[in-house]
Enzyme design. Structure first.
Site, PDB file in Angstrom:
ATOM      1  N   LYS A  22     -37.495  18.079  15.076  1.00 56.89           N
ATOM      2  CA  LYS A  22     -37.775  18.171  13.634  1.00 56.89           C
ATOM      3  C   LYS A  22     -37.177  16.968  12.896  1.00 56.89           C
ATOM      4  O   LYS A  22     -37.829  16.361  12.057  1.00 56.89           O
ATOM      5  CB  LYS A  22     -37.172  19.464  13.061  1.00 56.89           C
ATOM      6  N   ASN A  23     -35.931  16.629  13.224  1.00 55.12           N
ATOM      7  CA  ASN A  23     -35.266  15.583  12.450  1.00 55.12           C
ATOM      8  C   ASN A  23     -35.775  14.189  12.778  1.00 55.12           C
ATOM      9  O   ASN A  23     -35.382  13.208  12.141  1.00 55.12           O
ATOM     10  CB  ASN A  23     -33.751  15.649  12.655  1.00 55.12           C
ATOM     11  N   ARG A  92     -35.734  19.455   1.326  1.00 58.18           N
ATOM     12  CA  ARG A  92     -34.781  18.492   0.789  1.00 58.18           C
ATOM     13  C   ARG A  92     -34.895  17.140   1.498  1.00 58.18           C
ATOM     14  O   ARG A  92     -34.730  16.091   0.902  1.00 58.18           O
ATOM     15  CB  ARG A  92     -33.359  19.039   0.931  1.00 58.18           C
ATOM     16  N   ARG A 121     -25.505  17.920  -1.487  1.00 59.34           N
ATOM     17  CA  ARG A 121     -25.915  16.856  -0.555  1.00 59.34           C
ATOM     18  C   ARG A 121     -26.317  15.644  -1.374  1.00 59.34           C
ATOM     19  O   ARG A 121     -27.488  15.419  -1.653  1.00 59.34           O
ATOM     20  CB  ARG A 121     -27.047  17.342   0.343  1.00 59.34           C
ATOM     21  N   PRO A 122     -25.316  14.851  -1.761  1.00 58.13           N
ATOM     22  CA  PRO A 122     -25.597  13.696  -2.596  1.00 58.13           C
ATOM     23  C   PRO A 122     -26.436  12.649  -1.858  1.00 58.13           C
ATOM     24  O   PRO A 122     -26.481  12.645  -0.629  1.00 58.13           O
ATOM     25  CB  PRO A 122     -24.203  13.146  -2.916  1.00 58.13           C
ATOM     26  N   ILE A 123     -27.108  11.777  -2.631  1.00 52.56           N
ATOM     27  CA  ILE A 123     -27.852  10.673  -2.005  1.00 52.56           C
ATOM     28  C   ILE A 123     -27.376   9.331  -2.559  1.00 52.56           C
ATOM     29  O   ILE A 123     -28.117   8.359  -2.585  1.00 52.56           O
ATOM     30  CB  ILE A 123     -29.386  10.828  -2.165  1.00 52.56           C
ATOM     31  N   ASP A 124     -26.101   9.319  -2.990  1.00 54.60           N
ATOM     32  CA  ASP A 124     -25.554   8.091  -3.573  1.00 54.60           C
ATOM     33  C   ASP A 124     -25.631   6.906  -2.603  1.00 54.60           C
ATOM     34  O   ASP A 124     -25.906   5.771  -3.008  1.00 54.60           O
ATOM     35  CB  ASP A 124     -24.091   8.325  -4.017  1.00 54.60           C
ATOM     36  N   LEU A 125     -25.433   7.166  -1.302  1.00 51.66           N
ATOM     37  CA  LEU A 125     -25.451   6.052  -0.339  1.00 51.66           C
ATOM     38  C   LEU A 125     -26.860   5.476  -0.197  1.00 51.66           C
ATOM     39  O   LEU A 125     -27.037   4.256  -0.082  1.00 51.66           O
ATOM     40  CB  LEU A 125     -24.935   6.513   1.030  1.00 51.66           C
ATOM     41  N   ASP A 306     -25.352  20.595  13.415  1.00 51.91           N
ATOM     42  CA  ASP A 306     -26.470  21.549  13.458  1.00 51.91           C
ATOM     43  C   ASP A 306     -26.360  22.543  14.621  1.00 51.91           C
ATOM     44  O   ASP A 306     -26.986  23.599  14.595  1.00 51.91           O
ATOM     45  CB  ASP A 306     -27.813  20.798  13.578  1.00 51.91           C
ATOM     46  N   ILE A 328     -18.784  17.929   8.718  1.00 46.82           N
ATOM     47  CA  ILE A 328     -19.874  17.163   8.092  1.00 46.82           C
ATOM     48  C   ILE A 328     -20.325  17.776   6.762  1.00 46.82           C
ATOM     49  O   ILE A 328     -20.480  17.060   5.778  1.00 46.82           O
ATOM     50  CB  ILE A 328     -21.089  17.041   9.057  1.00 46.82           C
ATOM     51  N   ARG A 398     -38.691  26.680   9.360  1.00 43.09           N
ATOM     52  CA  ARG A 398     -38.638  25.256   9.023  1.00 43.09           C
ATOM     53  C   ARG A 398     -38.381  24.405  10.276  1.00 43.09           C
ATOM     54  O   ARG A 398     -38.714  23.225  10.290  1.00 43.09           O
ATOM     55  CB  ARG A 398     -37.514  24.987   8.016  1.00 43.09           C
TER      56      ARG A 398
HETATM   57  C1  UD1 Z   1     -29.441  14.925   8.710  1.00 40.04           C
HETATM   58  C2  UD1 Z   1     -30.196  16.056   9.356  1.00 40.04           C
HETATM   59  C3  UD1 Z   1     -29.354  17.305   9.375  1.00 40.04           C
HETATM   60  C4  UD1 Z   1     -28.019  17.031  10.028  1.00 40.04           C
HETATM   61  C5  UD1 Z   1     -27.333  15.833   9.382  1.00 40.04           C
HETATM   62  C6  UD1 Z   1     -26.050  15.422  10.079  1.00 40.04           C
HETATM   63  C7  UD1 Z   1     -32.529  15.591   8.873  1.00 40.04           C
HETATM   64  C8  UD1 Z   1     -33.769  16.017   8.181  1.00 40.04           C
HETATM   65  N1  UD1 Z   1     -31.408  16.299   8.617  1.00 40.04           N
HETATM   66  O1  UD1 Z   1     -29.203  15.317   7.360  1.00 40.04           O
HETATM   67  O2  UD1 Z   1     -30.072  18.309  10.093  1.00 40.04           O
HETATM   68  O3  UD1 Z   1     -27.202  18.158   9.863  1.00 40.04           O
HETATM   69  O4  UD1 Z   1     -28.212  14.698   9.387  1.00 40.04           O
HETATM   70  O5  UD1 Z   1     -26.278  15.164  11.418  1.00 40.04           O
HETATM   71  O6  UD1 Z   1     -32.528  14.672   9.681  1.00 40.04           O
HETATM   72  N2  UD1 Z   1     -23.595  12.094   2.217  1.00 40.04           N
HETATM   73  C9  UD1 Z   1     -23.110  11.585   1.031  1.00 40.04           C
HETATM   74  N3  UD1 Z   1     -23.887  10.686   0.344  1.00 40.04           N
HETATM   75  C10 UD1 Z   1     -25.117  10.307   0.788  1.00 40.04           C
HETATM   76  C11 UD1 Z   1     -25.607  10.841   2.000  1.00 40.04           C
HETATM   77  C12 UD1 Z   1     -24.796  11.743   2.707  1.00 40.04           C
HETATM   78  O7  UD1 Z   1     -22.013  11.907   0.597  1.00 40.04           O
HETATM   79  O8  UD1 Z   1     -25.783   9.503   0.117  1.00 40.04           O
HETATM   80  C13 UD1 Z   1     -22.769  13.083   2.969  1.00 40.04           C
HETATM   81  C14 UD1 Z   1     -23.418  14.468   2.981  1.00 40.04           C
HETATM   82  O9  UD1 Z   1     -23.122  15.201   1.821  1.00 40.04           O
HETATM   83  C15 UD1 Z   1     -22.840  15.093   4.220  1.00 40.04           C
HETATM   84  C16 UD1 Z   1     -22.688  13.893   5.168  1.00 40.04           C
HETATM   85  O10 UD1 Z   1     -22.734  12.721   4.336  1.00 40.04           O
HETATM   86  O11 UD1 Z   1     -21.584  15.627   3.972  1.00 40.04           O
HETATM   87  C17 UD1 Z   1     -23.759  13.817   6.243  1.00 40.04           C
HETATM   88  O12 UD1 Z   1     -25.012  13.685   5.653  1.00 40.04           O
HETATM   89  P1  UD1 Z   1     -26.238  12.910   6.344  1.00 40.04           P
HETATM   90  O13 UD1 Z   1     -25.822  12.308   7.623  1.00 40.04           O
HETATM   91  O14 UD1 Z   1     -26.836  12.036   5.303  1.00 40.04           O
HETATM   92  O15 UD1 Z   1     -27.207  14.124   6.649  1.00 40.04           O
HETATM   93  P2  UD1 Z   1     -28.731  14.242   6.278  1.00 40.04           P
HETATM   94  O16 UD1 Z   1     -29.424  12.961   6.540  1.00 40.04           O
HETATM   95  O17 UD1 Z   1     -28.866  14.874   4.942  1.00 40.04           O
END
Ligand code: UD1
Length: 417
Positions: A22-23, A92, A121-125, A306, A328, A398
């Site tokens: 899926k991912n 999401r 789940r921020p997307i600031d990065l 996961d 995480i 999902r």
């Molecule tokens: C992806 C996977 C999810 C998995 C996760 C970690 C998909 C669709 N989802 O989620 O199943 O659990 O990787 O292996 O592939 N963070 C920030 N700012 C950002 C981005 C992330 O603070 O801009 C934090 C998140 O809040 C979280 C951590 O980084 O605590 C990990 O997030 P990330 O690796 O980005 O996970 P996803 O890509 O959302």
């Protein structure tokens, strides 16, 4: 079909083929919009998240067709750069379309993804990296308006955390940007390498995917290509844990054991019998299911977050007390109250769960709170005596293709109601 009913405590046996990841399929489908001609993506699991991705692609003006497990996408007539709010809410992870849309059109509008069942789940990065690549981003009325008036250009990006989604979005935005992008502290998950393999097969120049540093030389065009999605390592672990918990013995096929090392070590540590082959494995429980004193979720190649809920579910039946530390996501333990309804003995404090093994779980009504938490309940229900009824199963659908049919084939008494 709003509930899954399980009459448990039946040993699983037989063989199962593991679905595509899926991912991996979600970012690869997003990547198809960067190619100028039709692409064929094989081994796409039939999941609600994949259907949502197809709806997004169609909304953007792409032609999409599914034949069996192959999804074909032709983005040559793509004429839109907005993802409507209802589709962003359905999934999401549709945020991964951001890099691809802006990489193709120089613009994108998406609603802010907000939080989800795992906590904020921020997307600031993602956003600060795109900004470094020339994308101006404005947030207004819950929408993100992205615009690269001069086009995208390569940049040197240092991620403060190796975010999977941010690494994917940066790669997608960078493949057709002017010049070279370097991502330091990139995520190393196999799904990142799969995305890079897809893009490289279409003519991209991405080097180092799967390591800390990824180099992306921008190219002008990406052509038509075909690609097969890697196996889903988390689905594989779900079936493995179910076999162990029901004291059964199963063979799982179509896997890549090298993607699963941290999880395989844990099954060894808990005393399971494992025979590992090139693309398959056989698993059964040992004389006793041993406790695992400490497991910590970490970024790849560490133990994946996961798989946490599934392994916690398994350890509810271990001989002794185990501990899981979730590093995480902030709010990943909501399903634990539901597991306790089946007789699991688990205490949580902050990011720590302490699991005291019991000799038998007992069926109970419960509900899925999120995808993997829901899968953890299915595993527990299969092991529990008597009947378990799981509600809110949309979360589970999902991520798991043919879950109920697959368990039926392995001998479980499980059905939709
Ligand atoms: C992806 C996977 C999810 C998995 C996760 C970690 C998909 C669709 N989802 O989620 O199943 O659990 O990787 O292996 O592939 N963070 C920030 N700012 C950002 C981005 C992330 O603070 O801009 C934090 C998140 O809040 C979280 C951590 O980084 O605590 C990990 O997030 P990330 O690796 O980005 O996970 P996803 O890509 O959302």
């Amino acid at each position: 079909m709003s509930q899954i009913v399980i009459n448990g405590a039946k040993a699983l046996s037989g063989e199962i083929n593991i679905q595509g990841a899926k991912n991996s399929v979600l970012p690869v489908l997003a990547a198809t919009i960067l190619c100028d001609k039709e692409c064929h993506v094989h081994n796409c699991p039939d999941l609600s998240d994949v259907n949502t991705s197809i709806k997004i692609l169609k909304q953007l003006g792409c032609k999409c067709a599914r034949q069996g497990n192959t999804v074909s996408v032709d983005s040559s007539d793509m004429n839109n750069y907005k993802i409507p709010e209802n589709l962003m809410r359905e999934m999401r992870s549709s945020v991964v379309f951001l890099g691809a849309i802006v990489g193709k059109t120089g613009k994108a509008v998406i609603s802010s993804p907000g939080g989800c069942e795992l906590g904020p789940r921020p997307i600031d990065l993602h956003l600060s990296a795109l900004n470094k690549m020339g994308v101006c981003i404005r947030e207004e009325h819950g929408f993100l308006y992205c615009d690269a008036p001069e086009g995208l250009y390569g940049a040197e990006i240092n991620l403060s955390f190796p975010s999977v989604g941010a690494t994917e979005n940066i790669i997608l935005a960078a493949v057709k940007a002017k010049g070279m992008t370097v991502i330091h502290n990139a995520a190393k998950e196999p799904e990142i390498s799969d995305l890079a393999d897809f893009l490289n097969s279409a003519g991209a120049r991405i080097y180092g995917a799967g390591s800390d540093t990824v180099y992306i030389h921008g190219v002008e065009k990406l052509s038509a290509t075909e690609h097969s999605i890697i196996p889903d390592r988390i689905a594989a672990v779900t079936y493995m844990a179910s076999a162990v918990m029901t004291n059964g013995k199963i063979v799982i096929n179509d896997i890549m054991p090298s993607h699963m090392m941290a999880m395989l070590s844990l099954f060894y540590e808990s005393g399971c019998n494992l025979k590992i082959y090139k693309n398959s494995l056989e698993i059964s429980r040992g004389d006793k299911l041993l406790r695992v004193p400490k497991i910590r979720s970490l970024v790849y190649p560490g133990f994946p977050t996961d798989a946490g809920p599934i392994i916690i579910s398994m350890l509810t039946l271990a001989d002794g007390t185990s501990m899981f530390v979730e590093n995480i996501f902030e709010n990943r333990f909501r399903y634990i109250d539901e597991l306790k309804r089946l007789g699991a003995k688990i205490k949580t404090e902050g990011k720590i769960a302490v699991i005291e093994g019991v000799s038998q779980l007992l069926g109970a009504p419960c509900k899925a709170t999120d995808l993997r938490g829901g899968a953890a309940l299915v595993c527990a229900g299969l092991a529990a005596k008597d009947t378990t009824v799981i509600g809110e199963i949309g979360h589970i659908e999902r991520g798991y293709e043919n879950l109920v049919d697959n368990f039926k084939k392995l001998g479980a008494d499980i059905y939709y109601r």
